[in-house]
Design a protein around this motif. Structure first.
Motif, PDB file in Angstrom:
ATOM      1  N   PRO A   8       0.784  -1.243   0.000  1.00 47.57           N
ATOM      2  CA  PRO A   8       0.000   0.000   0.000  1.00 47.57           C
ATOM      3  C   PRO A   8       0.811   1.286   0.000  1.00 47.57           C
ATOM      4  O   PRO A   8       0.437   2.251  -0.678  1.00 47.57           O
ATOM      5  N   ASP A   9       1.927   1.335   0.721  1.00 48.32           N
ATOM      6  CA  ASP A   9       2.691   2.587   0.776  1.00 48.32           C
ATOM      7  C   ASP A   9       3.453   2.870  -0.512  1.00 48.32           C
ATOM      8  O   ASP A   9       3.994   3.968  -0.678  1.00 48.32           O
ATOM      9  N   PHE A  10       3.499   1.900  -1.447  1.00 52.07           N
ATOM     10  CA  PHE A  10       4.152   2.118  -2.738  1.00 52.07           C
ATOM     11  C   PHE A  10       3.143   2.309  -3.861  1.00 52.07           C
ATOM     12  O   PHE A  10       3.538   2.461  -5.022  1.00 52.07           O
ATOM     13  N   ARG A  11       1.865   2.308  -3.540  1.00 55.08           N
ATOM     14  CA  ARG A  11       0.853   2.500  -4.568  1.00 55.08           C
ATOM     15  C   ARG A  11       0.775   3.976  -4.963  1.00 55.08           C
ATOM     16  O   ARG A  11       1.211   4.855  -4.228  1.00 55.08           O
ATOM     17  N   GLY A  12       0.247   4.216  -6.151  1.00 55.17           N
ATOM     18  CA  GLY A  12       0.188   5.584  -6.653  1.00 55.17           C
ATOM     19  C   GLY A  12       1.441   6.010  -7.389  1.00 55.17           C
ATOM     20  O   GLY A  12       1.566   7.172  -7.791  1.00 55.17           O
ATOM     21  N   LYS A  13       2.385   5.087  -7.576  1.00 53.50           N
ATOM     22  CA  LYS A  13       3.634   5.386  -8.291  1.00 53.50           C
ATOM     23  C   LYS A  13       3.625   4.822  -9.715  1.00 53.50           C
ATOM     24  O   LYS A  13       4.665   4.747 -10.363  1.00 53.50           O
ATOM     25  N   HIS A  14       2.471   4.397 -10.189  1.00 52.70           N
ATOM     26  CA  HIS A  14       2.281   3.876 -11.551  1.00 52.70           C
ATOM     27  C   HIS A  14       3.108   2.612 -11.819  1.00 52.70           C
ATOM     28  O   HIS A  14       3.525   2.362 -12.944  1.00 52.70           O
ATOM     29  N   LEU A  15       3.336   1.827 -10.769  1.00 53.31           N
ATOM     30  CA  LEU A  15       4.148   0.613 -10.936  1.00 53.31           C
ATOM     31  C   LEU A  15       3.453  -0.419 -11.806  1.00 53.31           C
ATOM     32  O   LEU A  15       4.122  -1.222 -12.463  1.00 53.31           O
ATOM     33  N   SER A  16       2.117  -0.414 -11.830  1.00 53.66           N
ATOM     34  CA  SER A  16       1.408  -1.395 -12.661  1.00 53.66           C
ATOM     35  C   SER A  16       1.606  -1.117 -14.145  1.00 53.66           C
ATOM     36  O   SER A  16       1.283  -1.953 -14.987  1.00 53.66           O
ATOM     37  N   ARG A  17       2.147   0.037 -14.491  1.00 50.11           N
ATOM     38  CA  ARG A  17       2.391   0.362 -15.894  1.00 50.11           C
ATOM     39  C   ARG A  17       3.715  -0.216 -16.381  1.00 50.11           C
ATOM     40  O   ARG A  17       3.807  -0.668 -17.522  1.00 50.11           O
ATOM     41  N   PHE A  18       4.759  -0.187 -15.536  1.00 48.94           N
ATOM     42  CA  PHE A  18       6.041  -0.648 -16.086  1.00 48.94           C
ATOM     43  C   PHE A  18       6.561  -1.962 -15.523  1.00 48.94           C
ATOM     44  O   PHE A  18       7.345  -2.647 -16.195  1.00 48.94           O
ATOM     45  N   ILE A  19       6.122  -2.396 -14.343  1.00 54.75           N
ATOM     46  CA  ILE A  19       6.607  -3.684 -13.827  1.00 54.75           C
ATOM     47  C   ILE A  19       6.124  -4.849 -14.699  1.00 54.75           C
ATOM     48  O   ILE A  19       6.928  -5.710 -15.097  1.00 54.75           O
ATOM     49  N   PRO A  20       4.826  -4.942 -15.067  1.00 55.23           N
ATOM     50  CA  PRO A  20       4.425  -6.031 -15.976  1.00 55.23           C
ATOM     51  C   PRO A  20       5.138  -5.965 -17.321  1.00 55.23           C
ATOM     52  O   PRO A  20       5.457  -7.008 -17.905  1.00 55.23           O
ATOM     53  N   ARG A  21       5.381  -4.774 -17.825  1.00 58.78           N
ATOM     54  CA  ARG A  21       6.113  -4.657 -19.089  1.00 58.78           C
ATOM     55  C   ARG A  21       7.554  -5.135 -18.938  1.00 58.78           C
ATOM     56  O   ARG A  21       8.107  -5.751 -19.848  1.00 58.78           O
ATOM     57  N   MET A  22       8.169  -4.858 -17.794  1.00 54.19           N
ATOM     58  CA  MET A  22       9.516  -5.377 -17.538  1.00 54.19           C
ATOM     59  C   MET A  22       9.500  -6.907 -17.544  1.00 54.19           C
ATOM     60  O   MET A  22      10.387  -7.552 -18.108  1.00 54.19           O
ATOM     61  N   GLY A  23       8.477  -7.487 -16.908  1.00 58.35           N
ATOM     62  CA  GLY A  23       8.371  -8.942 -16.879  1.00 58.35           C
ATOM     63  C   GLY A  23       8.192  -9.532 -18.258  1.00 58.35           C
ATOM     64  O   GLY A  23       8.811 -10.549 -18.610  1.00 58.35           O
ATOM     65  N   LYS A  24       7.349  -8.885 -19.085  1.00 60.55           N
ATOM     66  CA  LYS A  24       7.144  -9.372 -20.450  1.00 60.55           C
ATOM     67  C   LYS A  24       8.415  -9.226 -21.281  1.00 60.55           C
ATOM     68  O   LYS A  24       8.749 -10.099 -22.092  1.00 60.55           O
ATOM     69  N   ALA A  25       9.133  -8.116 -21.085  1.00 68.21           N
ATOM     70  CA  ALA A  25      10.389  -7.927 -21.818  1.00 68.21           C
ATOM     71  C   ALA A  25      11.389  -9.019 -21.457  1.00 68.21           C
ATOM     72  O   ALA A  25      12.067  -9.584 -22.326  1.00 68.21           O
ATOM     73  N   TYR A  26      11.474  -9.339 -20.164  1.00 75.79           N
ATOM     74  CA  TYR A  26      12.383 -10.406 -19.755  1.00 75.79           C
ATOM     75  C   TYR A  26      11.969 -11.741 -20.375  1.00 75.79           C
ATOM     76  O   TYR A  26      12.815 -12.489 -20.888  1.00 75.79           O
ATOM     77  N   ALA A  27      10.666 -12.042 -20.344  1.00 77.08           N
ATOM     78  CA  ALA A  27      10.190 -13.307 -20.920  1.00 77.08           C
ATOM     79  C   ALA A  27      10.515 -13.382 -22.405  1.00 77.08           C
ATOM     80  O   ALA A  27      10.948 -14.433 -22.911  1.00 77.08           O
ATOM     81  N   CYS A  28      10.318 -12.270 -23.125  1.00 75.36           N
ATOM     82  CA  CYS A  28      10.579 -12.267 -24.570  1.00 75.36           C
ATOM     83  C   CYS A  28      12.064 -12.407 -24.890  1.00 75.36           C
ATOM     84  O   CYS A  28      12.416 -12.831 -25.990  1.00 75.36           O
ATOM     85  N   SER A  29      12.923 -12.055 -23.955  1.00 80.85           N
ATOM     86  CA  SER A  29      14.358 -12.207 -24.180  1.00 80.85           C
ATOM     87  C   SER A  29      14.815 -13.650 -23.989  1.00 80.85           C
ATOM     88  O   SER A  29      15.840 -14.058 -24.527  1.00 80.85           O
ATOM     89  N   ARG A  30      14.039 -14.431 -23.255  1.00 79.19           N
ATOM     90  CA  ARG A  30      14.464 -15.779 -22.858  1.00 79.19           C
ATOM     91  C   ARG A  30      13.751 -16.891 -23.615  1.00 79.19           C
ATOM     92  O   ARG A  30      14.303 -17.987 -23.787  1.00 79.19           O
ATOM     93  N   TRP A  31      12.524 -16.621 -24.054  1.00 73.53           N
ATOM     94  CA  TRP A  31      11.736 -17.610 -24.786  1.00 73.53           C
ATOM     95  C   TRP A  31      11.233 -16.993 -26.094  1.00 73.53           C
ATOM     96  O   TRP A  31      11.016 -15.772 -26.163  1.00 73.53           O
ATOM     97  N   PRO A  32      10.968 -17.787 -27.125  1.00 75.43           N
ATOM     98  CA  PRO A  32      10.417 -17.259 -28.381  1.00 75.43           C
ATOM     99  C   PRO A  32       8.904 -17.067 -28.261  1.00 75.43           C
ATOM    100  O   PRO A  32       8.100 -17.820 -28.820  1.00 75.43           O
ATOM    101  N   ILE A  33       8.512 -16.048 -27.530  1.00 75.48           N
ATOM    102  CA  ILE A  33       7.115 -15.828 -27.181  1.00 75.48           C
ATOM    103  C   ILE A  33       6.290 -15.504 -28.429  1.00 75.48           C
ATOM    104  O   ILE A  33       6.697 -14.715 -29.283  1.00 75.48           O
TER     105      ILE A  33
END
Length: 285
Positions: free
Chosen positions: A163-188
Motif C-alpha cells: 500500500p505505501d508504494f501504490r500511486g507510483k504507476h508501478l502497474s504500468r512498467f513492472i508487468p512490461r519489464m516482466g514481459k520484456a524479460y520473458a521475450c528475451s528468454r523464450w520465443p514468445i
C-alpha cells in the motif's frame, strides 16, 4: 481430458535464483536493442521510486509473502497457476520479479508462467491454467480469442504492490519489464493475462500493456467470478515497448534512441549479453 502440453518445457537459459534482474538478463530471442534498452530504462525508473528489482524462481517465498499480505487484507490469495502447492513451477517454466525497498523488504511482485502450447491453445488448456491441473473442474470458455492463443505464451499474474508504494504507476512498467524479460528468454508468440471484469472497467488492461480483450472465461467453483482474457500478439508487445520507451524518455527529457522506432520485430537466435548491447557490439535485428 485434454493433454497438458504446457508440461513440455521450451528449452531456455536458467539464471541463478535471486539475481538482480539486469544481471539475470541474457537476450536469446527478440529485438536485442529494444529489449536491452527497455530493461535498462525500466530498471532506472524502478530505482527512481526506490525499488531494486530481482529475478526469482523460489515460488515458496512468493506464496509465503502472499499469505502474509492476504491475512493483512492487502492482497488476494494466489490463484493456483502461481501456487507451488497446486502446480509444478520450475525455473524452466516460471519466474517472478520482486521489487525491494532500500531496507530489502519486498514491496512489489509480478509473476509469469511460460506455456508451451504448440499443438494446443488456451481454450483447451483453460482448466489446467487456472487450477494448476486439469481434473475436470467446471470451466466455461466463451472468449473467442482463447482458441487463437497458442504456441509459446507468457501468462502474467500475482501482481501486488504494498500500500505505501501504490500511486507510483508501478502497474504500468513492472508487468512490461516482466514481459520484456520473458521475450528475451523464450520465443514468445503471445502475452496474456486474466483480469476481473471490474478491474477491466478500471483500465487495468491498458496499464498492463494488453491491447485486446476477449469475453470471457468462467470458473463456476471460483469466488473470483468472470475472467476477461486480455492478450497481445508478440509484435504488438514489442511495439508497445517501443512506444512506452519513447514516451518515458521524452517525458524525462532524455534523447530517444534513433533505432527504437525502426526495429523490425523478428526473433533472433544470437545469445546476447547486456554488456554487448551497451558497448555497441550487437547489430540491430
Amino acid at each position: 481430458m485434454v493433454p497438458v502440453h504446457s508440461a513440455i518445457v521450451y528449452p531456455n537459459i536458467v539464471p541463478q535464483n535471486d539475481l538482480r534482474l539486469l544481471d539475470a538478463l541474457t537476450i536469446k530471442h527478440g529485438p536485442t536493442r529494444l529489449l536491452a534498452r527497455f530493461m535498462l530504462e525500466g530498471d532506472k525508473m524502478a530505482r527512481g521510486v526506490g525499488l531494486h528489482l530481482r529475478l526469482r524462481h523460489d515460488f515458496d517465498e512468493l506464496l509465503f509473502i502472499n499469505r502474509k499480505e492476504a491475512a493483512r487484507g492487502s492482497w488476494y490469495p494466489l490463484v493456483d497457476a502461481f501456487n507451488p502447492e497446486c502446480t509444478e513451477l520450475t525455473p524452466e517454466n516460471a519466474f517472478w520479479i520482486s521489487g525491494e525497498d532500500d531496507s530489502g523488504e519486498i514491496v512489489v511482485t509480478w509473476a509469469a508462467r511460460i506455456y508451451n502450447w504448440i499443438g494446443t491453445n488456451l481454450a483447451e488448456q483453460a482448466r489446467a491454467l487456472w487450477f494448476g491441473r486439469d481434473l475436470g473442474q467446471p470451466c466455461v470458455v466463451t472468449a473467442p480469442a482463447a482458441s487463437m492463443i497458442s504456441g509459446v505464451t507468457v501468462c502474467g499474474g500475482a501482481s501486488w504492490v504494498r500500500p505505501d508504494f501504490r500511486g507510483k504507476h508501478l502497474s504500468r512498467f513492472i508487468p512490461r519489464m516482466g514481459k520484456a524479460y520473458a521475450c528475451s528468454r523464450w520465443p514468445i508468440d503471445w502475452s496474456f493475462c486474466y483480469i476481473g471484469r471490474a478491474n477491466v472497467e478500471k483500465g487495468l488492461a491498458i496499464n498492463y500493456g494488453q491491447k485486446n480483450l476477449s469475453y470471457s472465461v468462467f470458473y463456476p467453483d471460483s469466488p473470483r467470478g468472470e475472467q476477461v482474457l486480455a492478450y497481445t500478439a508478440v509484435d504488438d508487445v514489442y511495439a508497445d515497448m517501443a512506444d512506452f520507451l519513447s514516451t518515458a524518455l521524452e517525458k524525462d527529457g532524455s534523447p530517444v534512441p534513433s533505432d527504437v522506432s525502426s526495429i523490425t520485430f523478428e526473433h533472433i537466435e544470437t545469445k546476447t549479453s547486456l554488456d554487448g548491447v551497451l558497448h555497441g557490439n550487437i547489430s540491430r535485428s
